[in-house]
Motif scaffolding. Sequence first.
Motif, PDB file in Angstrom:
ATOM      1  N   MET A 270      64.329  54.656  28.815  1.00  0.00           N
ATOM      2  CA  MET A 270      65.582  54.536  28.100  1.00  0.00           C
ATOM      3  C   MET A 270      66.340  55.850  28.232  1.00  0.00           C
ATOM      4  O   MET A 270      65.836  56.907  27.901  1.00  0.00           O
ATOM      5  N   ALA A 271      67.565  55.812  28.694  1.00  0.00           N
ATOM      6  CA  ALA A 271      68.383  57.003  28.802  1.00  0.00           C
ATOM      7  C   ALA A 271      68.981  57.329  27.442  1.00  0.00           C
ATOM      8  O   ALA A 271      69.522  56.464  26.765  1.00  0.00           O
ATOM      9  N   GLU A 272      68.867  58.569  27.044  1.00  0.00           N
ATOM     10  CA  GLU A 272      69.400  59.014  25.769  1.00  0.00           C
ATOM     11  C   GLU A 272      70.670  59.824  26.010  1.00  0.00           C
ATOM     12  O   GLU A 272      70.786  60.536  26.995  1.00  0.00           O
ATOM     13  N   ASP A 273      71.604  59.759  25.077  1.00  0.00           N
ATOM     14  CA  ASP A 273      72.796  60.595  25.109  1.00  0.00           C
ATOM     15  C   ASP A 273      72.564  61.743  24.137  1.00  0.00           C
ATOM     16  O   ASP A 273      72.622  61.568  22.932  1.00  0.00           O
ATOM     17  N   PHE A 274      72.232  62.926  24.655  1.00  0.00           N
ATOM     18  CA  PHE A 274      71.945  64.072  23.816  1.00  0.00           C
ATOM     19  C   PHE A 274      73.173  64.936  23.568  1.00  0.00           C
ATOM     20  O   PHE A 274      73.056  66.029  23.032  1.00  0.00           O
ATOM     21  N   GLY A 275      74.358  64.442  23.925  1.00  0.00           N
ATOM     22  CA  GLY A 275      75.587  65.190  23.724  1.00  0.00           C
ATOM     23  C   GLY A 275      75.768  65.739  22.324  1.00  0.00           C
ATOM     24  O   GLY A 275      76.155  66.895  22.155  1.00  0.00           O
ATOM     25  N   PRO A 276      75.482  64.954  21.268  1.00  0.00           N
ATOM     26  CA  PRO A 276      75.663  65.468  19.910  1.00  0.00           C
ATOM     27  C   PRO A 276      74.806  66.696  19.594  1.00  0.00           C
ATOM     28  O   PRO A 276      75.111  67.452  18.683  1.00  0.00           O
ATOM     29  N   LEU A 277      73.732  66.937  20.359  1.00  0.00           N
ATOM     30  CA  LEU A 277      72.883  68.098  20.092  1.00  0.00           C
ATOM     31  C   LEU A 277      73.612  69.418  20.336  1.00  0.00           C
ATOM     32  O   LEU A 277      73.180  70.457  19.864  1.00  0.00           O
ATOM     33  N   TYR A 278      74.717  69.375  21.045  1.00  0.00           N
ATOM     34  CA  TYR A 278      75.476  70.591  21.292  1.00  0.00           C
ATOM     35  C   TYR A 278      76.398  70.935  20.131  1.00  0.00           C
ATOM     36  O   TYR A 278      77.062  71.957  20.148  1.00  0.00           O
ATOM     37  N   GLU A 279      76.421  70.103  19.096  1.00  0.00           N
ATOM     38  CA  GLU A 279      77.190  70.391  17.886  1.00  0.00           C
ATOM     39  C   GLU A 279      76.305  71.190  16.930  1.00  0.00           C
ATOM     40  O   GLU A 279      75.122  70.880  16.776  1.00  0.00           O
ATOM     41  N   PRO A 280      76.847  72.221  16.270  1.00  0.00           N
ATOM     42  CA  PRO A 280      76.043  72.989  15.318  1.00  0.00           C
ATOM     43  C   PRO A 280      75.509  72.091  14.195  1.00  0.00           C
ATOM     44  O   PRO A 280      76.219  71.227  13.681  1.00  0.00           O
ATOM     45  N   GLY A 281      74.246  72.270  13.856  1.00  0.00           N
ATOM     46  CA  GLY A 281      73.650  71.553  12.732  1.00  0.00           C
ATOM     47  C   GLY A 281      73.140  70.161  13.034  1.00  0.00           C
ATOM     48  O   GLY A 281      72.701  69.456  12.130  1.00  0.00           O
ATOM     49  N   VAL A 282      73.173  69.728  14.294  1.00  0.00           N
ATOM     50  CA  VAL A 282      72.732  68.380  14.638  1.00  0.00           C
ATOM     51  C   VAL A 282      71.288  68.419  15.128  1.00  0.00           C
ATOM     52  O   VAL A 282      70.905  69.287  15.915  1.00  0.00           O
ATOM     53  N   ALA A 283      70.475  67.472  14.660  1.00  0.00           N
ATOM     54  CA  ALA A 283      69.087  67.345  15.104  1.00  0.00           C
ATOM     55  C   ALA A 283      68.857  65.928  15.616  1.00  0.00           C
ATOM     56  O   ALA A 283      69.428  64.967  15.093  1.00  0.00           O
ATOM     57  N   TYR A 284      68.020  65.826  16.627  1.00  0.00           N
ATOM     58  CA  TYR A 284      67.603  64.528  17.169  1.00  0.00           C
ATOM     59  C   TYR A 284      66.227  64.243  16.596  1.00  0.00           C
ATOM     60  O   TYR A 284      65.330  65.083  16.657  1.00  0.00           O
ATOM     61  N   VAL A 285      66.059  63.071  16.006  1.00  0.00           N
ATOM     62  CA  VAL A 285      64.800  62.705  15.355  1.00  0.00           C
ATOM     63  C   VAL A 285      64.277  61.419  15.980  1.00  0.00           C
ATOM     64  O   VAL A 285      65.018  60.445  16.105  1.00  0.00           O
ATOM     65  N   ARG A 286      63.002  61.412  16.361  1.00  0.00           N
ATOM     66  CA  ARG A 286      62.369  60.203  16.872  1.00  0.00           C
ATOM     67  C   ARG A 286      61.218  59.868  15.938  1.00  0.00           C
ATOM     68  O   ARG A 286      60.372  60.707  15.647  1.00  0.00           O
ATOM     69  N   ILE A 287      61.208  58.639  15.444  1.00  0.00           N
ATOM     70  CA  ILE A 287      60.192  58.157  14.510  1.00  0.00           C
ATOM     71  C   ILE A 287      59.408  57.053  15.213  1.00  0.00           C
ATOM     72  O   ILE A 287      59.998  56.146  15.787  1.00  0.00           O
ATOM     73  N   ALA A 288      58.095  57.121  15.165  1.00  0.00           N
ATOM     74  CA  ALA A 288      57.248  56.058  15.708  1.00  0.00           C
ATOM     75  C   ALA A 288      56.349  55.574  14.583  1.00  0.00           C
ATOM     76  O   ALA A 288      55.765  56.374  13.855  1.00  0.00           O
TER      77      ALA A 288
END
Length: 72
Positions: free
Chosen positions: A1-19
């Motif tokens: 699955m391709a992810e769009d990590f663009g928002p990670l370049y904004e200050p204060g943004v975190a990417y969270v993966r839950i399994a």
Amino acid sequence: MAEDFGPLYEPGVAYVRIAAADAATAHRVADLIASRYPGTRPASVTTNADGLVEFALFTHTLESSPTHPYDN
């Protein structure tokens, strides 16, 4: 699955993966994050090859809920 990590370049943004073994468990964790950080974007939901439910979401951590129990 391709992810769009663009928002990670904004200050204060975190990417969270839950399994988790089931969607209800994953939802409880995602809901807890969203209750703390109202700017959390809706999760993408998939089931992996091992049968685990995976949620992937972006959360904006600079604005938090003023009534969150951890703030008291």
